[in-house]
Design a protein around this motif. Structure first.
Motif, short mmCIF file in Angstrom:
data_model
loop_
_atom_site.label_atom_id
_atom_site.label_comp_id
_atom_site.label_asym_id
_atom_site.label_seq_id
_atom_site.Cartn_x
_atom_site.Cartn_y
_atom_site.Cartn_z
N SER A 233 0.84 -1.20 0.00
CA SER A 233 0.00 0.00 0.00
C SER A 233 0.88 1.25 0.00
N ALA A 234 1.96 1.20 0.79
CA ALA A 234 2.89 2.34 0.84
C ALA A 234 3.46 2.63 -0.55
N ALA A 235 3.62 1.58 -1.37
CA ALA A 235 4.28 1.72 -2.67
C ALA A 235 3.65 2.81 -3.53
N PHE A 236 2.32 2.97 -3.44
CA PHE A 236 1.66 4.00 -4.27
C PHE A 236 2.15 5.39 -3.87
N PHE A 237 2.30 5.59 -2.56
CA PHE A 237 2.75 6.89 -2.07
C PHE A 237 4.26 7.05 -2.27
N ILE A 238 4.99 5.96 -2.17
CA ILE A 238 6.44 6.02 -2.40
C ILE A 238 6.70 6.52 -3.82
N VAL A 239 5.99 5.92 -4.80
CA VAL A 239 6.20 6.32 -6.19
C VAL A 239 5.75 7.77 -6.39
N ALA A 240 4.59 8.13 -5.82
CA ALA A 240 4.08 9.50 -6.00
C ALA A 240 5.10 10.52 -5.52
N ALA A 241 5.76 10.24 -4.39
CA ALA A 241 6.73 11.19 -3.84
C ALA A 241 8.08 11.07 -4.55
N LEU A 290 10.06 5.08 6.28
CA LEU A 290 10.63 5.40 4.97
C LEU A 290 10.63 6.92 4.80
N ILE A 291 11.77 7.45 4.36
CA ILE A 291 11.88 8.89 4.12
C ILE A 291 12.17 9.07 2.63
N ILE A 292 11.24 9.70 1.94
CA ILE A 292 11.34 9.78 0.48
C ILE A 292 11.44 11.24 0.06
N GLN A 293 12.45 11.53 -0.74
CA GLN A 293 12.60 12.87 -1.33
C GLN A 293 12.41 12.73 -2.83
N GLY A 294 11.69 13.62 -3.44
CA GLY A 294 11.43 13.54 -4.88
C GLY A 294 12.69 13.72 -5.71
N ALA A 295 12.74 13.07 -6.86
CA ALA A 295 13.91 13.15 -7.76
C ALA A 295 13.45 12.89 -9.19
N THR A 296 14.38 13.09 -10.14
CA THR A 296 14.09 12.71 -11.52
C THR A 296 14.55 11.27 -11.69
N LEU A 297 13.66 10.40 -12.10
CA LEU A 297 13.99 8.97 -12.18
C LEU A 297 14.53 8.62 -13.57
N GLN A 298 15.32 7.55 -13.63
CA GLN A 298 15.87 7.03 -14.89
C GLN A 298 15.28 5.64 -15.13
N GLY A 299 15.11 5.31 -16.40
CA GLY A 299 14.62 3.97 -16.76
C GLY A 299 15.61 2.90 -16.32
N THR A 300 15.14 1.67 -16.18
CA THR A 300 16.02 0.60 -15.71
C THR A 300 15.58 -0.76 -16.25
N GLU A 301 16.47 -1.74 -16.07
CA GLU A 301 16.14 -3.14 -16.38
C GLU A 301 15.76 -3.79 -15.05
N VAL A 302 14.60 -4.41 -14.99
CA VAL A 302 14.21 -5.11 -13.75
C VAL A 302 14.58 -6.58 -13.91
N ASN A 303 15.49 -7.04 -13.09
CA ASN A 303 15.95 -8.43 -13.14
C ASN A 303 14.81 -9.38 -12.75
N PRO A 304 14.50 -10.39 -13.58
CA PRO A 304 13.41 -11.32 -13.23
C PRO A 304 13.55 -11.92 -11.83
N LYS A 305 14.78 -12.02 -11.33
CA LYS A 305 14.96 -12.63 -10.00
C LYS A 305 14.37 -11.78 -8.88
N ILE A 306 14.22 -10.49 -9.15
CA ILE A 306 13.69 -9.62 -8.09
C ILE A 306 12.15 -9.58 -8.11
N VAL A 307 11.57 -10.08 -9.21
CA VAL A 307 10.11 -9.94 -9.40
C VAL A 307 9.28 -10.48 -8.24
N PRO A 308 9.59 -11.67 -7.68
CA PRO A 308 8.76 -12.12 -6.54
C PRO A 308 8.79 -11.15 -5.35
N ARG A 309 9.85 -10.32 -5.27
CA ARG A 309 9.95 -9.38 -4.14
C ARG A 309 9.16 -8.09 -4.39
#
Ligand code: S3P
Length: 425
Positions: A233-241, A290-309
């Motif tokens: 649930s936090a993830a939605f707010f993490i991304v927004a910030a 969690l302390i989140i500061q806004g930034a400009t994000l860069q695209g990335t490759e998501v490793n399939p091994k991390i997907v279950p997490r």
């Protein structure tokens, strides 16, 4: 319908409701423990209520007390044959984990769910439970709910799951509590391990070797448990910030079990500024702020091994990718096709409506950002995480984003919109 407007930034301090996965397990283990349990901080979502209703129908007293719920556990064999059909609503966790427990009961149970749940694969749990000795049947040669389970004495098995799934693993481990010998589940990549941790908390430690986990039959004792905030649930707010330069957000007391924190790792890999403070623990789960500061994000490759997490965070990760500079590729996520909706198809279709260059891959998504997002009418597919991901997307879009059928948000996060209003500036 939910209408979202563009905002300037996210600012403030908040908490999120209790972790849904941990809440289901807490209610289930308390019900089959000996003696009373006191559970605090449970998820207030409809999914967790479905689990509570099912256990009440199985004869367990669950009463509100103080800050939480008191559950009078009746031990492994104290459940009663239900008079009614057990309704898991929209909740895959309720249906699959409960099937594991019902496989060990010497009575008949019928389990159903809503239209979405009745189309999700149940043979992935029915097959191992049948091999353990339970009678399990369902529609379409046993593949779909309604499921009919006549349980009884079970034999331990060693089961290799082709997919990393905590629901399959947990159903088999819970059935393993009723088996005459040991039960082992081996998965390709470690999935969330809340069941293993909670079994230990209720007095029944499991043995882990790599990605294999073994349980024996035994007695669970009632416990006190405080459920940490839900990182999904936090993830939605993490991304927004995280994706909005100038934002500053603190989310307190979030569950930080390492099998769930992939979203933080991938966002940091994209350049997000996320720090963890006040590390602590609750029950057998790690927590922190969690302390989140806004930034400009860069695209990335998501490793399939991390997907279950980060399996449940992929819809909102796709939103982060749409805002990030460059290409993000997510692979190894074919399981998203059999969630509450086909989340790969849903995100590709709805983000495209808002102007995102997104391509659905056979097992993932490819997204090219940054996008000049435009608000428009989008669908939720009656999937809570699609509705919330599209709401977060709307915070960055020109004009109005109108999310149809948004009431499904209550399945995991009833307070989502009011919290969003509190921290949106
Ligand atoms: C869950 C496991 C995951 C996850 C779901 C909750 C759980 O499902 O997507 O939201 O509580 O065990 P799978 O085990 O099917 O991957």
């Amino acid at each position: 319908m939910l209408i979202i407007h563009k905002i300037g930034k996210i600012f403030g301090t908040m908490t999120v409701p209790g972790d849904k996965s941990i809440s289901h397990r807490a209610v289930m283990l308390a019900a089959i423990s000996k003696g009373k349990s006191m559970l605090e901080g449970l998820s207030d979502g409809q999914d967790c209520l479905s689990t509570i209703h099912c256990f009440r129908a199985l004869g367990i007293d669950i009463i509100p007390k103080g800050q939480g719920l008191e559950i009078a556990g009746k031990g492994l064999y104290g459940l009663q044959e239900p008079l009614e059909i057990l309704d898991a609503g929209n909740s895959g966790t309720t249906m699959r984990l409960l099937s594991g427990i019902l496989a060990g009961q010497n009575f008949l149970s019928i389990l159903t769910g809503d239209q979405s749940l009745r189309q999700r694969p149940m043979d992935r749990v029915a097959l191992p439970l049948k091999q353990m000795g339970a009678h399990v049947d369902g529609r379409v040669a046993g593949k779909y709910a309604p499921l009919v389970i006549r349980g009884g004495t079970l034999q331990g098995i060693t089961w290799q799951t082709p997919v990393a799934s905590a629901q399959i693993k947990s159903a088999i481990l819970l059935a393993g509590l009723y088996a005459t010998d040991q039960t082992t589940v081996q998965e390709p990549i470690l999935s969330r391990d809340h069941t293993e941790r909670m079994l230990a908390h209720f007095g029944m430690p499991v043995e882990r070797r790599g990605t294999a986990v073994t349980v024996s039959s035994g007695i669970l004792e009632g416990q006190y448990l405080k459920v940490p905030g839900d990182i999904s649930s936090a993830a939605f707010f993490i991304v927004a910030a995280a994706a909005q330069p100038g934002s500053q957000l603190v989310i307190k007391n979030v569950g930080l079990n390492p099998t769930r924190t992939g979203i933080i790792d991938v966002l940091c890999q994209m350049g997000a500024d996320i720090k963890i403070d006040n590390r602590s623990s609750s029950g057998s789960e790690e927590t922190g702020d969690l302390i989140i500061q806004g930034a400009t994000l860069q695209g990335t490759e998501v490793n399939p091994k991390i997907v279950p997490r980060l399996i449940d965070e992929i819809p909102v990760l796709a939103v982060a990718a749409a805002l990030a500079q460059g290409v993000t590729r997510i692979k190894g996520a074919a399981e998203l096709k059999v969630k509450e909706s086909n989340r790969l198809a849903a995100m590709a279709s709805e983000l495209r409506k808002m102007g995102v260059k997104i391509c659905e891959l056979p097992d993932g998504l490819e997204i090219e950002g940054p996008t000049n997002l435009r608000g428009t009418a989008v669908n939720s597919y009656h999937d809570h995480r699609i509705a919330m991901a599209m709401a977060i997307c709307g915070l960055f879009a020109q004009g109005e984003t109108m999310i149809a059928d948004s009431a499904c948000i209550d399945i995991s996060f009833p307070g989502f919109y009011s919290l969003l209003r509190q921290v949106a500036r």
